[in-house]
Motif scaffolding. Sequence first.
Motif, PDB file in Angstrom:
ATOM      1  N   PRO A  85      47.743   5.326  63.161  1.00 22.40           N
ATOM      2  CA  PRO A  85      46.637   6.289  63.076  1.00 22.40           C
ATOM      3  C   PRO A  85      47.164   7.718  63.078  1.00 22.40           C
ATOM      4  CG  PRO A  85      46.804   5.386  65.300  1.00 22.40           C
ATOM      5  CD  PRO A  85      47.734   4.585  64.433  1.00 22.40           C
ATOM      6  N   ILE A  86      46.407   8.608  62.465  1.00 20.95           N
ATOM      7  CA  ILE A  86      46.798  10.013  62.478  1.00 20.95           C
ATOM      8  C   ILE A  86      46.716  10.536  63.912  1.00 20.95           C
ATOM      9  CG2 ILE A  86      46.110  10.404  60.102  1.00 20.95           C
ATOM     10  CD1 ILE A  86      43.525  11.646  61.108  1.00 20.95           C
ATOM     11  N   ALA A  87      47.372  11.662  64.147  1.00 23.23           N
ATOM     12  CA  ALA A  87      47.502  12.188  65.507  1.00 23.23           C
ATOM     13  C   ALA A  87      46.156  12.425  66.177  1.00 23.23           C
ATOM     14  CB  ALA A  87      48.320  13.479  65.493  1.00 23.23           C
ATOM     15  N   SER A  88      45.191  12.989  65.433  1.00 24.28           N
ATOM     16  CA  SER A  88      43.896  13.295  66.045  1.00 24.28           C
ATOM     17  C   SER A  88      43.161  12.031  66.463  1.00 24.28           C
ATOM     18  CB  SER A  88      43.032  14.112  65.075  1.00 24.28           C
ATOM     19  OG  SER A  88      42.856  13.424  63.853  1.00 24.28           O
ATOM     20  N   THR A  89      43.309  10.938  65.698  1.00 21.64           N
ATOM     21  CA  THR A  89      42.673   9.663  66.050  1.00 21.64           C
ATOM     22  C   THR A  89      43.329   9.053  67.280  1.00 21.64           C
ATOM     23  OG1 THR A  89      42.073   9.231  63.744  1.00 21.64           O
ATOM     24  CG2 THR A  89      42.110   7.346  65.232  1.00 21.64           C
ATOM     25  N   SER A  90      44.662   9.079  67.299  1.00 17.72           N
ATOM     26  CA  SER A  90      45.402   8.524  68.437  1.00 17.72           C
ATOM     27  C   SER A  90      45.085   9.297  69.715  1.00 17.72           C
ATOM     28  CB  SER A  90      46.901   8.574  68.139  1.00 17.72           C
ATOM     29  OG  SER A  90      47.649   8.095  69.229  1.00 17.72           O
ATOM     30  N   TRP A  91      45.058  10.626  69.617  1.00 21.48           N
ATOM     31  CA  TRP A  91      44.759  11.459  70.784  1.00 21.48           C
ATOM     32  C   TRP A  91      43.329  11.234  71.264  1.00 21.48           C
ATOM     33  CZ3 TRP A  91      45.612  13.557  75.058  1.00 21.48           C
ATOM     34  CH2 TRP A  91      44.889  14.642  75.550  1.00 21.48           C
ATOM     35  N   ALA A  92      42.397  11.078  70.321  1.00 17.51           N
ATOM     36  CA  ALA A  92      41.000  10.853  70.689  1.00 17.51           C
ATOM     37  C   ALA A  92      40.857   9.546  71.470  1.00 17.51           C
ATOM     38  CB  ALA A  92      40.116  10.819  69.439  1.00 17.51           C
ATOM     39  N   SER A  93      41.592   8.507  71.067  1.00 20.88           N
ATOM     40  CA  SER A  93      41.536   7.219  71.759  1.00 20.88           C
ATOM     41  C   SER A  93      42.075   7.333  73.179  1.00 20.88           C
ATOM     42  CB  SER A  93      42.332   6.182  70.972  1.00 20.88           C
ATOM     43  OG  SER A  93      42.360   4.946  71.652  1.00 20.88           O
ATOM     44  N   LEU A  94      43.226   7.989  73.308  1.00 18.99           N
ATOM     45  CA  LEU A  94      43.828   8.168  74.629  1.00 18.99           C
ATOM     46  C   LEU A  94      42.939   9.032  75.512  1.00 18.99           C
ATOM     47  CD1 LEU A  94      46.214   7.833  76.558  1.00 18.99           C
ATOM     48  CD2 LEU A  94      47.298   9.791  75.443  1.00 18.99           C
ATOM     49  N   ARG A  95      42.371  10.056  74.928  1.00 18.67           N
ATOM     50  CA  ARG A  95      41.511  10.959  75.693  1.00 18.67           C
ATOM     51  C   ARG A  95      40.247  10.258  76.176  1.00 18.67           C
ATOM     52  NH1 ARG A  95      39.606  17.070  74.290  1.00 18.67           N
ATOM     53  NH2 ARG A  95      37.864  17.142  75.726  1.00 18.67           N
ATOM     54  N   THR A  96      39.658   9.424  75.326  1.00 21.08           N
ATOM     55  CA  THR A  96      38.468   8.677  75.721  1.00 21.08           C
ATOM     56  C   THR A  96      38.774   7.780  76.910  1.00 21.08           C
ATOM     57  OG1 THR A  96      37.562   8.700  73.480  1.00 21.08           O
ATOM     58  CG2 THR A  96      36.765   6.972  74.957  1.00 21.08           C
ATOM     59  N   GLU A  97      39.924   7.115  76.871  1.00 21.05           N
ATOM     60  CA  GLU A  97      40.343   6.264  77.995  1.00 21.05           C
ATOM     61  C   GLU A  97      40.461   7.082  79.276  1.00 21.05           C
ATOM     62  OE1 GLU A  97      44.356   3.819  79.413  1.00 21.05           O
ATOM     63  OE2 GLU A  97      44.096   4.352  77.304  1.00 21.05           O
ATOM     64  N   ALA A  98      41.075   8.266  79.163  1.00 19.69           N
ATOM     65  CA  ALA A  98      41.269   9.123  80.335  1.00 19.69           C
ATOM     66  C   ALA A  98      39.935   9.623  80.877  1.00 19.69           C
ATOM     67  CB  ALA A  98      42.174  10.296  79.970  1.00 19.69           C
ATOM     68  N   GLU A  99      39.065  10.106  79.988  1.00 20.32           N
ATOM     69  CA  GLU A  99      37.792  10.665  80.435  1.00 20.32           C
ATOM     70  C   GLU A  99      36.895   9.588  81.058  1.00 20.32           C
ATOM     71  OE1 GLU A  99      36.218  12.714  77.024  1.00 20.32           O
ATOM     72  OE2 GLU A  99      37.040  14.614  77.748  1.00 20.32           O
ATOM     73  N   THR A 100      36.954   8.375  80.516  1.00 23.60           N
ATOM     74  CA  THR A 100      36.168   7.285  81.096  1.00 23.60           C
ATOM     75  C   THR A 100      36.589   7.029  82.533  1.00 23.60           C
ATOM     76  OG1 THR A 100      35.845   6.226  78.942  1.00 23.60           O
ATOM     77  CG2 THR A 100      35.562   4.840  80.889  1.00 23.60           C
TER      78      THR A 100
END
Length: 259
Positions: A85-100
């Motif tokens: 995945p492109i960087a913004s998609t990968s970061w969004a996934s990791l960020r969602t996990e963190a924020e949850t």
Amino acid sequence: MSKWRLLFNQRRWDEIEGLWPSLSRPEQRALFGALLQGVPKITVTDGMEKTERHARPKEAPSERKGAAKILALGELEAEIEGDPPIASTSWASLRTEAETYLRETIAECGRKPMAGHAPGELSQEQHCLDSLELLAAIDRATKLMSAEMDSDADREWLVEVIAEIAEYAFVAGRHMQEAWGKPFEGHAVRGIKTLQSAAEGGAKRKGKLAADTPRVIAYMRELIAAGHSKKRAAELAHKKGLGKSASSNSKLFYRLTKS
């Protein structure tokens, strides 16, 4: 029977390694699944950390070393999965996990007896609030800097660069936090063993100890140390076959740890 299956059954791994690039995508997926099943897993433990992974070539039994090599190289998996995945998609996934995790933890803190009071500056709740604010600050900085670009292409490029750096920094911070905690993990492990012994001894005297109580407590502590909430740890322990229900695991954990 497919040729690769015959080779697989005969443990002819070098021939499989040369054959798989010419297989169809469904056959590649089937081969990959067979390798995942065929290469044994090992558990790696260090203090409170525990992970399970497939054996590497040097660790695998002699008859499976070639299979472990194919998995370790990662080329077959990359072919199946396609482009990362492109960087913004990968970061969004990791960020969602963190924020949850952060929001669930804040909610749990709000249900504790002292709820309603302002969180202490070094409390778990305040650390979570600070983390959410810093994540939001990344968004603000990204919008401000990308607005300075003259074209959509330049803006997209900058957003991807910031996302890639943000992910690197975030993961580096997680590893650093784990490194900071290593000197104290020995104390935590000893504390868990003491807790297990005390809980088992007390309950046995009352004749109320379920056979898997120590395992429920130990497994939940591992999950919590890995970043899961107590509620989620109770659910995962039950899914693993420990405890009568997620609710009973939560009550058991609270009763025996007072945490």
